[in-house]
Design a protein around this motif. Structure first.
Motif, PDB file in Angstrom:
ATOM      1  N   ARG A  56      23.373 127.616   4.597  1.00 44.44           N
ATOM      2  CA  ARG A  56      24.416 126.738   4.399  1.00 44.44           C
ATOM      3  C   ARG A  56      25.401 126.112   4.098  1.00 44.44           C
ATOM      4  O   ARG A  56      25.769 127.123   3.132  1.00 44.44           O
ATOM      5  CB  ARG A  56      23.607 125.342   4.302  1.00 44.44           C
ATOM      6  CG  ARG A  56      22.745 125.447   5.383  1.00 44.44           C
ATOM      7  CD  ARG A  56      23.003 123.703   5.841  1.00 44.44           C
ATOM      8  NE  ARG A  56      21.917 123.643   7.082  1.00 44.44           N
ATOM      9  CZ  ARG A  56      22.442 122.535   8.189  1.00 44.44           C
ATOM     10  NH1 ARG A  56      22.741 121.914   7.179  1.00 44.44           N
ATOM     11  NH2 ARG A  56      21.154 122.742   8.394  1.00 44.44           N
ATOM     12  N   PRO A  84      36.684 126.426   9.554  1.00 39.37           N
ATOM     13  CA  PRO A  84      35.458 125.536  10.210  1.00 39.37           C
ATOM     14  C   PRO A  84      34.682 126.332  11.254  1.00 39.37           C
ATOM     15  O   PRO A  84      35.970 126.352  12.643  1.00 39.37           O
ATOM     16  CB  PRO A  84      34.921 124.240  10.128  1.00 39.37           C
ATOM     17  CG  PRO A  84      36.198 124.156  10.321  1.00 39.37           C
ATOM     18  CD  PRO A  84      37.636 124.957   9.654  1.00 39.37           C
ATOM     19  N   ALA A 440      33.156 117.147  16.109  1.00 40.06           N
ATOM     20  CA  ALA A 440      32.010 116.839  15.516  1.00 40.06           C
ATOM     21  C   ALA A 440      31.851 115.664  15.611  1.00 40.06           C
ATOM     22  O   ALA A 440      30.153 115.283  15.570  1.00 40.06           O
ATOM     23  CB  ALA A 440      31.830 117.367  14.451  1.00 40.06           C
ATOM     24  N   ASP A 446      28.687 115.429  13.101  1.00 37.92           N
ATOM     25  CA  ASP A 446      29.720 115.829  11.903  1.00 37.92           C
ATOM     26  C   ASP A 446      28.563 116.429  10.753  1.00 37.92           C
ATOM     27  O   ASP A 446      29.515 116.225   9.612  1.00 37.92           O
ATOM     28  CB  ASP A 446      30.963 115.053  11.925  1.00 37.92           C
ATOM     29  CG  ASP A 446      30.023 113.161  12.320  1.00 37.92           C
ATOM     30  OD1 ASP A 446      29.419 113.143  12.374  1.00 37.92           O
ATOM     31  OD2 ASP A 446      30.654 112.538  10.925  1.00 37.92           O
ATOM     32  N   SER A 447      27.503 115.426  10.663  1.00 38.67           N
ATOM     33  CA  SER A 447      26.617 115.704   9.137  1.00 38.67           C
ATOM     34  C   SER A 447      26.352 117.240   9.006  1.00 38.67           C
ATOM     35  O   SER A 447      25.851 118.200   8.428  1.00 38.67           O
ATOM     36  CB  SER A 447      25.566 114.895   9.130  1.00 38.67           C
ATOM     37  OG  SER A 447      24.823 115.431  10.598  1.00 38.67           O
ATOM     38  N   GLN A 448      26.138 117.866  10.869  1.00 37.69           N
ATOM     39  CA  GLN A 448      25.925 119.276  10.498  1.00 37.69           C
ATOM     40  C   GLN A 448      27.495 120.192  10.450  1.00 37.69           C
ATOM     41  O   GLN A 448      27.514 121.463  10.071  1.00 37.69           O
ATOM     42  CB  GLN A 448      25.057 119.858  11.713  1.00 37.69           C
ATOM     43  CG  GLN A 448      24.197 118.578  11.850  1.00 37.69           C
ATOM     44  CD  GLN A 448      23.092 119.131  10.270  1.00 37.69           C
ATOM     45  OE1 GLN A 448      23.187 120.057  10.296  1.00 37.69           O
ATOM     46  NE2 GLN A 448      22.382 117.883   9.935  1.00 37.69           N
ATOM     47  N   LEU A 449      28.576 119.791  11.548  1.00 30.77           N
ATOM     48  CA  LEU A 449      30.173 120.256  11.836  1.00 30.77           C
ATOM     49  C   LEU A 449      30.727 120.380  11.840  1.00 30.77           C
ATOM     50  O   LEU A 449      31.082 118.986  11.662  1.00 30.77           O
ATOM     51  CB  LEU A 449      29.296 120.612  13.137  1.00 30.77           C
ATOM     52  CG  LEU A 449      28.623 122.099  14.067  1.00 30.77           C
ATOM     53  CD1 LEU A 449      27.925 121.486  15.012  1.00 30.77           C
ATOM     54  CD2 LEU A 449      28.065 123.155  13.379  1.00 30.77           C
ATOM     55  N   THR A 451      33.929 120.595   9.800  1.00 30.48           N
ATOM     56  CA  THR A 451      34.916 120.727   8.546  1.00 30.48           C
ATOM     57  C   THR A 451      33.963 121.746   7.330  1.00 30.48           C
ATOM     58  O   THR A 451      32.707 122.338   7.773  1.00 30.48           O
ATOM     59  CB  THR A 451      34.469 119.597   7.787  1.00 30.48           C
ATOM     60  OG1 THR A 451      33.034 119.122   7.237  1.00 30.48           O
ATOM     61  CG2 THR A 451      34.934 118.474   8.960  1.00 30.48           C
ATOM     62  N   GLU A 453      32.313 121.900   4.009  1.00 32.86           N
ATOM     63  CA  GLU A 453      32.142 120.909   3.454  1.00 32.86           C
ATOM     64  C   GLU A 453      30.183 121.419   3.480  1.00 32.86           C
ATOM     65  O   GLU A 453      29.656 122.178   3.872  1.00 32.86           O
ATOM     66  CB  GLU A 453      31.580 119.196   3.144  1.00 32.86           C
ATOM     67  CG  GLU A 453      33.322 119.196   3.944  1.00 32.86           C
ATOM     68  CD  GLU A 453      32.990 118.184   4.030  1.00 32.86           C
ATOM     69  OE1 GLU A 453      33.867 116.764   3.450  1.00 32.86           O
ATOM     70  OE2 GLU A 453      33.496 117.098   5.596  1.00 32.86           O
ATOM     71  N   LYS A 456      26.818 121.271   5.395  1.00 32.17           N
ATOM     72  CA  LYS A 456      26.842 121.849   6.748  1.00 32.17           C
ATOM     73  C   LYS A 456      26.412 123.461   6.948  1.00 32.17           C
ATOM     74  O   LYS A 456      26.164 123.818   6.024  1.00 32.17           O
ATOM     75  CB  LYS A 456      28.460 121.544   7.283  1.00 32.17           C
ATOM     76  CG  LYS A 456      28.536 120.072   7.414  1.00 32.17           C
ATOM     77  CD  LYS A 456      29.873 119.668   7.958  1.00 32.17           C
ATOM     78  CE  LYS A 456      30.560 117.994   7.678  1.00 32.17           C
ATOM     79  NZ  LYS A 456      31.498 117.595   8.072  1.00 32.17           N
TER      80      LYS A 456
END
Ligand SMILES: [Zn+2]
Length: 498
Positions: A56, A84, A440, A446-449, A451, A453, A456
């Motif tokens: 992560r 990303p 995403a 988008d909570s996983q992939l 960007t 941040e 992720k």
């Protein structure tokens, strides 16, 4: 006392074992001094450090001199760019490019090698996540997920064709229902649907429920009246689409529609789909118009307003065109993404069988190229240029492979699609966002992939050039991190002695 000592000793032994997989060396990496290009933060592109732990992203610091955490492996990104991992939201993993099912069956060694390389070829071009739109062979997907290195794989389960419609129409009547068991029943065609399939099992609600139960994140249906010898295929009506829409919303699944004509995209927009899974290269009665007609602009404005995801998939047309382009099989990347034996076969007379299907009256190559260029390619580029000028919600998808063509090869097809998008008028920023954050968000991952941040998944790509300065940056990959595991690009190519 002795008993306690033994208990404690064994407890510590247990803890030591539990702890050992996360011992520092393998699991903590600090990428330093790198230009961080993340799509949510393009106004403030700065150099900094990214810390990865146990697969992560843990911290992203846009300044110099973060202290090195204990035991971290340091990777200098000096002079390089970190993005990303890319997402391709339209692939068909079970389909072998350039081959019919019978041909693929007759070459098991070559096919085995193709499927072994398949996940690596996507990674070779920086694709760390893919979405399979229409599962036809669960084994292929399982195999892909079990490979030691592979992109994250999401899918739309088995797709929802209309009974005897596209694409089940390609198969003989006896085989098509077995191959597409999640079809939508049509009472008007009861006489041509085998009696073991009951209408109540093939409603939109039942079909969508099966997709949800299989772990799909999306639902795919079709509006396609056909082409070549298969015209006038049955298509769903607005009432059926409304039922699919309702069930997909209730199940929290993304609704995708195969639609590549003006008529089909009008239908998709009226039915509020989430993603249109092709560009509009077929304008029907308006095909001959050289300027983008006002009625099409009006529809495209609605696509923009409703924020419907748009996958131009221009490579579908380029993939057909490839058979008439003597330069295509000479592309340098091709030997890196498919086995040598397969490329040799594509170059042989037998490997050109699909060319005959596309051009049965032996029209000269130059005339065929001209036909694609002036017809479908021109039209889809005009549509995409208009959408780009309105900053539509593009989502990046290649449709690899879109037909049995060798013109759509895993990984390299993504790079070619990006070139087509740029040619059609998307900016480098639009392309970058489409392949990362927009995909995403649209697919709700988008909570996983999508960007760079904290929190992720550490799917990251290190490039020698900035993808916001030139498109060929996507071909300057140095390292791909797959869930935090670094892989050099060279080791992902065919015959890399890994
Ligand atoms: Zn497709």
């Amino acid at each position: 006392m002795k008993i306690f000592a033994i208990v404690f000793a064994s407890l510590f032994a247990f803890l030591a074992i539990v702890d050992s997989p996360s011992t520092p060396a393998a699991s903590r990496t600090l990428i330093t001094d790198v230009t961080i290009v993340s799509p949510e933060n393009l106004d403030h592109i700065e150099k900094g450090n990214v810390l990865i732990e146990d697969g992560r992203i843990v911290s992203v610091e846009r300044k110099a001199g973060t202290p090195k955490p204990v035991g971290a492996t340091v990777v200098s990104g000096k002079g390089q760019f970190l993005i990303p991992g890319l997402i391709d939201s339209h692939v068909h993993l079970a389909s072998v490019p350039g081959m019919s099912y019978e041909q693929a069956d007759s070459k098991p060694g070559m096919i085995k090698e193709y499927f072994r390389q398949l996940p690596l070829s996507y990674l070779y071009y920086g694709y760390t996540a893919v979405v399979d739109l229409a599962v036809v062979d669960h084994k292929v997907l399982e195999h892909f997920r079990e490979a030691p290195l592979h992109p994250d794989l999401y899918d739309c389960g088995e797709s929802l064709p209309f009974a005897n419609g596209y694409p089940m129409s390609f198969l003989p009547p006896t085989a098509r229902f077995k191959f597409f068991p999640n079809f939508i029943y049509d009472p008007k065609q009861a006489s041509s649907i085998p009696s073991e399939y009951k209408p109540e099992d093939h409603t939109p609600a039942m079909d969508v429920a099966r997709v949800k139960a299989s772990g799909g994140i999306c639902v795919k249906s079709y509006f396609e009246r056909g082409f070549a010898q298969d015209r006038n295929l049955p298509v769903i009506g607005p009432d059926v689409l409304a039922d699919i829409r309702k069930s997909a919303t209730q199940a929290d699944l993304v609704l995708m529609m195969h639609a590549n004509s003006f008529e089909a995209q009008k239908f998709a927009v009226a039915g509020n789909v989430d993603v249109i899974a092709h560009g509009m290269w077929n304008w029907g009665d308006l095909d001959g118009k050289t300027e983008l007609p006002q009625e099409i602009k009006t529809l495209l404005d609605q696509i923009v307003e409703k924020k419907i995801g748009y996958q131009p998939t221009i490579q579908v047309m380029q993939g057909l065109r490839a058979y008439f382009d003597p330069e295509y099989l000479k592309i340098e990347a091709i030997p890196k993404v498919i086995p040598k034996e397969m490329l040799e076969w594509f170059n042989s007379p037998a490997g050109k069988w699909f060319k005959k299907e596309l051009d049965d009256d032996e029209t000269p190559d130059a005339a065929m190229l001209e036909m694609y260029e002036r017809g479908p390619l021109r039209r889809v580029r005009q549509v995409v240029a208009y959408l780009a000028s309105k900053d539509a919600d593009f989502v990046f998808g290649t449709d690899t492979p879109s037909s049995p063509t060798y013109g759509n090869l895993p990984g390299s097809n993504g790079y070619l699609e990006m070139q087509q998008l740029q040619k059609a008028g998307l900016s480098l920023t639009q392309i970058f966002k489409a392949a990362t954050i927009s995909n995403a968000r649209k697919f709700k991952i988008d909570s996983q992939l999508g960007t760079i941040e904290p929190g992720k998944i550490a799917d990251l790509v290190l490039l020698e050039k900035s993808p916001l300065e030139s498109l060929d940056a996507y071909d300057t990959i140095v390292t791909v991190w797959v869930h935090g595991k670094p892989v050099s690009r060279d080791s992902l190519a065919v015959n890399s002695n890994k």
